[in-house]
Design a protein around this motif. Structure first.
Motif, mmCIF file in Angstrom:
data_model
loop_
_atom_site.group_PDB
_atom_site.id
_atom_site.type_symbol
_atom_site.label_atom_id
_atom_site.label_comp_id
_atom_site.label_asym_id
_atom_site.label_seq_id
_atom_site.Cartn_x
_atom_site.Cartn_y
_atom_site.Cartn_z
ATOM 1 N N SER A 15 48.796 68.400 23.945
ATOM 2 C CA SER A 15 49.831 67.376 23.796
ATOM 3 C C SER A 15 51.114 67.863 24.459
ATOM 4 O O SER A 15 51.488 69.037 24.300
ATOM 5 C CB SER A 15 50.105 67.064 22.328
ATOM 6 N N ARG A 18 54.067 68.433 21.385
ATOM 7 C CA ARG A 18 53.809 69.223 20.185
ATOM 8 C C ARG A 18 53.848 70.715 20.513
ATOM 9 O O ARG A 18 53.717 71.120 21.662
ATOM 10 C CB ARG A 18 52.442 68.865 19.571
ATOM 11 N N TYR A 46 44.975 63.830 20.528
ATOM 12 C CA TYR A 46 46.303 63.398 20.971
ATOM 13 C C TYR A 46 46.232 62.689 22.334
ATOM 14 O O TYR A 46 47.146 62.767 23.139
ATOM 15 C CB TYR A 46 47.239 64.604 21.057
ATOM 16 N N GLU A 49 49.189 60.386 23.402
ATOM 17 C CA GLU A 49 50.406 61.101 23.806
ATOM 18 C C GLU A 49 50.283 61.636 25.235
ATOM 19 O O GLU A 49 51.230 61.555 26.022
ATOM 20 C CB GLU A 49 50.674 62.254 22.837
#
Length: 414
Positions: A15, A18, A46, A49
């Motif tokens: 991601s 993150r 993810y 994202e």
């Protein structure tokens, strides 16, 4: 310099927004793809994202292959971490099956780099004949036996974990996984020793943390004059047993010099450790901030004079590098990742022997930081310089050099 190879990254989570494992995989993928084609094999936790970021920031050299489990999957991300370890092992098998098929049907130099999970307990299964890198990995470290009293009822779990880690070199499947890798990058001495017991030869120290370009101070920290107010010491992390905040609290209680300790973080032991601070008479010297959003965390780095890290078990502790990027000298235990990587001139390393002696070592280190501004200025500059060398763009260049060495060695052995 033109490079004519491509890279396959294996990172279970990825991601761009993150930290931890997802952020590590993303940073490797993005920075390496500025130089060579990169294909990432990841689980689609993810996916939204990643795809939103790539839609706004197109990168033709970066391709993501989403690998899912066919049929049974013991893990449901929305329900927490139950079943995640079995899920990960099954996912690895599926990912490397696809990689074997892909590399068998394509030409040209390829490097396979397993970046996540960065756990020594779960080695990859690299297809035979491929140049491969594993890591940086940690997990070979254990909490020191003498400090078991800091864990309370959690010590049994720590002891079981330590036994399991020590047993790894005697497990045939683990030794086979270790043997399949051309280069293994490790985050601490303890993990290196463990791998060498299994016969690993090409083991290199390599930090598992990095900072983005532009993170922290953009210029070397300015030398500071004498402080009028107390030394502001920052501790940050999850308030759980292995992080051992009481080492800092008990050290502070021994001192008469003016020092404030700021504690950023939350966790199951917050109430207990706040009570310990009161028991030690530190109500006016210790400030608990609770969980701090990232933007505010950067303000804490800018508002304090030094950083203290007390963890009894950590591969490294990325928050230490983050503090150094803001020009904070550091006080750390002289063991595990911080003992391996933190330069001696960037802070003070406290020997980890017995609780009594170690608390005394932390107390002396804090006192030195408080009373010697000139030494603190020198350490601040060295800390900042070290963090600059661990920017993700520079780390990617070093990794590319490792890839090239691997491919050269493979070519010479044909």
């Amino acid at each position: 310099m033109a490079r004519d190879f491509r890279v396959i990254l294996v990172g279970h989570a990825i991601s761009p927004i993150r930290g931890s494992e997802p952020g590590v995989t993303w940073n490797w993928a993005w920075e390496l793809s500025q130089h060579v084609p990169v294909e990432v094999f990841a689980f689609p936790q993810y996916r939204k994202e990643v795809e939103e970021h790539l839609a706004e920031n197109p990168n033709p050299r970066l391709k993501i292959r989403w690998v899912t489990l066919r049929g049974f999957d013991p893990w449901r991300p929305e329900k927490g971490e139950r079943g995640i370890r079995l899920h990960y092992l099954l996912w690895l098998r599926e990912a490397y099956k696809v990689i074997r098929e892909l590399t068998a049907s394509t030409d040209g130099p390829v490097v396979v780099h397993h970046v996540s999970w960065g756990s020594v307990s779960a080695p990859p299964s690299i297809p035979q004949g491929l140049a491969a890198v594993w890591g940086p990995v940690g997990g070979g470290q254990a909490a020191p036996w003498a400090f078991r009293g800091f864990f309370g009822r959690e010590w049994l779990g720590e002891a079981v974990r330590a036994f399991r880690v020590k047993a790894l070199p005697y497990l045939p499947w683990w030794r086979q996984g270790v043997a399949s890798v051309s280069r293994i990058l490790v985050t601490n001495r303890e993990t290196e020793v463990l791998l060498r017991k299994a016969g690993a030869r090409n083991v290199l120290p390599f930090l598992d943390c990095g900072t983005p370009k532009g993170f922290g101070l953009s210029k070397p920290p300015n030398p500071k004059g004498e402080r009028v107010s107390p030394l502001r010491l920052l501790w940050a992390g999850r308030l759980e047993a292995r992080k051992a905040l009481p080492l800092a609290l008990r050290a502070l209680a021994r001192l008469q010099v003016p020092v404030e300790l700021w504690v950023a973080g939350d966790g199951p032991l917050r109430a207990d450790w706040e009570a310990e601070a009161r028991r030690l008479g530190l109500e006016d010297r210790v400030r608990f901030f609770g969980r701090v959003p990232w933007v505010q965390m950067q303000e804490l780095f800018r508002s304090t004079d030094a950083f203290i890290f007390t963890s009894l078990r950590d591969s490294f502790g990325c928050v230490v590098l983050e503090a150094m990027a803001f020009g904070l000298p550091v006080i750390v235990p002289d063991h595990q990742g911080v003992g391996t990587f933190v330069p001696n001139e960037a802070g003070i390393k406290v020997p980890v022997t017995t609780p009594e002696d170690t608390i005394g070592g932390f107390a002396r280190a804090i006192e030195h930081m408080a009373l010697d501004q000139e030494a603190r200025n020198r350490m601040a500059l060295a800390a900042w310089r070290f963090a600059q060398e661990e920017r993700w763009d520079k780390r990617a260049e070093r990794m590319l050099n490792i890839y090239e060495e691997l491919l050269h060695d493979a070519h010479c052995h044909l």
